[in-house]
Design a protein around this motif. Structure first.
Motif, short mmCIF file in Angstrom:
data_model
loop_
_atom_site.label_atom_id
_atom_site.label_comp_id
_atom_site.label_asym_id
_atom_site.label_seq_id
_atom_site.Cartn_x
_atom_site.Cartn_y
_atom_site.Cartn_z
N LEU A 13 10.40 9.02 -6.99
CA LEU A 13 10.43 9.61 -8.33
C LEU A 13 10.17 11.10 -8.33
N GLY A 14 9.92 11.65 -7.12
CA GLY A 14 9.73 13.08 -7.02
C GLY A 14 8.32 13.52 -7.30
N ALA A 15 7.35 12.59 -7.27
CA ALA A 15 5.97 12.97 -7.52
C ALA A 15 5.48 13.88 -6.42
N ALA A 16 4.51 14.71 -6.76
CA ALA A 16 3.98 15.63 -5.77
C ALA A 16 3.24 14.87 -4.69
N PRO A 17 3.38 15.27 -3.41
CA PRO A 17 2.66 14.60 -2.35
C PRO A 17 1.17 14.89 -2.46
N ALA A 18 0.38 14.06 -1.76
CA ALA A 18 -1.05 14.30 -1.72
C ALA A 18 -1.34 15.62 -1.04
N GLN A 19 -2.52 16.17 -1.31
CA GLN A 19 -2.89 17.43 -0.70
C GLN A 19 -2.77 17.33 0.81
N GLY A 20 -2.15 18.31 1.43
CA GLY A 20 -1.95 18.29 2.86
C GLY A 20 -0.65 17.62 3.26
N ALA A 21 0.24 17.33 2.30
CA ALA A 21 1.47 16.63 2.62
C ALA A 21 2.62 17.58 2.90
N ALA A 37 0.82 -1.21 0.00
CA ALA A 37 0.00 0.00 0.00
C ALA A 37 0.84 1.25 0.00
N VAL A 38 1.94 1.25 0.77
CA VAL A 38 2.75 2.46 0.90
C VAL A 38 3.99 2.39 0.03
N ALA A 39 4.80 1.33 0.23
CA ALA A 39 6.03 1.26 -0.53
C ALA A 39 5.76 1.15 -2.02
N GLY A 40 4.76 0.36 -2.37
CA GLY A 40 4.50 0.17 -3.78
C GLY A 40 4.08 1.42 -4.50
N ALA A 41 3.08 2.12 -3.96
CA ALA A 41 2.53 3.27 -4.67
C ALA A 41 3.08 4.59 -4.14
N LEU A 52 8.80 10.81 6.85
CA LEU A 52 7.79 10.19 6.02
C LEU A 52 6.64 9.70 6.90
N VAL A 53 5.47 10.26 6.70
CA VAL A 53 4.29 9.91 7.49
C VAL A 53 3.11 9.77 6.53
N VAL A 54 2.37 8.68 6.68
CA VAL A 54 1.17 8.46 5.89
C VAL A 54 -0.01 8.26 6.82
N VAL A 64 0.96 6.71 10.35
CA VAL A 64 2.13 5.84 10.40
C VAL A 64 3.38 6.61 10.01
N ALA A 65 4.40 6.55 10.86
CA ALA A 65 5.71 7.09 10.53
C ALA A 65 6.62 5.94 10.14
N ILE A 66 7.44 6.17 9.10
CA ILE A 66 8.25 5.11 8.50
C ILE A 66 9.72 5.54 8.50
#
Length: 244
Positions: free
Chosen positions: A29-37, A18-22, A191-193, A238-240
């Motif tokens: 790859l430098g993709a923009a974080p989700a809103q609120g990230a 769920a996290v590492a994969g996506a 890194l927190v999700v 979750v903090a990683i």
């Protein structure tokens, strides 16, 4: 209770998908974080001191590919006649990674504060039930076993024994968690999700280890409680942190 430190092929493979994969792939790859990230959010303090040590990882594990995760979960518990908020977070710490291409987990620690059962002098304290399998797929976030230690206010003429609980090692509350809110990145550094999950279909067993108070406590708590009458809902952060 001394939990098994490493799991078998059913061992936890959840956040790696769920996290590492996506999400982590997007971060790398430098993709923009989700809103609120954005950084600077009012994040809770995550304590990594309970992370399994490197020498506790499975034989053949490469620490460079493993990471430790610290999960905070609040929410609500409805079980039998109990219907209470979880305002103080449960904290669950574990390590995960790959060995010979398969995801594995080493459980670290779970801590939680007692939940006061309204209208009674009783408390329920969630405890790790000895099994976890957080492999995410299209049907569920993962699985987790809990027991609930039963406590009571001082001054009662009779109080539960120290081993008194809802569920036991042999008959734990088995949760099959399903997503209620999708995973989102709320911080890159650290890194927190976050995500929402719940089980609204679990069964709750009778009390265990309570001696002559068992039947009284079962009536007071409405146990056993059939599937469909119970809900364990969690808002999870979750903090990683990598090992290397």
């Amino acid at each position: 209770m001394t939990p098994n430190r490493t799991t078998s092929n059913r061992a936890v493979r959840r956040f790696a998908d769920a996290v590492a994969g996506a999400l982590l792939a997007g971060l790398v790859l430098g993709a923009a974080p989700a809103q609120g990230a954005e950084r600077g959010l009012d994040l809770p303090e995550f304590d990594f001191s309970a992370c399994p040590a490197v020498d506790e990882l499975p034989a053949g594990a490469d620490p460079g590919t493993w990471r430790c995760e610290v999960m905070h979960a609040t929410g609500r518990l409805r079980m039998g006649v109990v219907d209470e908020p979880l305002t103080e977070p449960m904290r669950i710490t574990f390590a995960e990674g790959r060995v010979d291409g398969e995801f594995r987990q080493v459980f670290g620690e779970m801590t939680a504060v007692p939940i006061r059962v309204g209208g009674t002098p009783l408390t329920l304290t969630p405890r790790y039930g000895g099994y976890s399998d957080f492999l995410s797929d299209d049907t569920r976030r993962g699985e987790f076993d809990l027991t609930f230690a039963i406590g009571a206010a001082h001054g009662l003429p009779a109080r539960p024994s120290s081993g008194c609980s809802v569920g036991s090692d042999e008959d734990a509350v088995h949760l099959v968690l399903k997503d209620t809110d999708p995973t989102r990145v709320i911080s890159r550094d650290p890194l927190v999700v976050a995500f929402g999950t719940q089980d609204a279909e679990f069964t709750a067993p009778r009390t265990s280890g309570c001696g002559p108070l068992g039947r009284v406590l079962d009536r007071a708590l409405g146990l056993p409680s059939a599937a469909g009458a119970n809900v364990f809902a969690m808002d999870v952060t979750v903090a990683i942190r990598p090992y290397v």
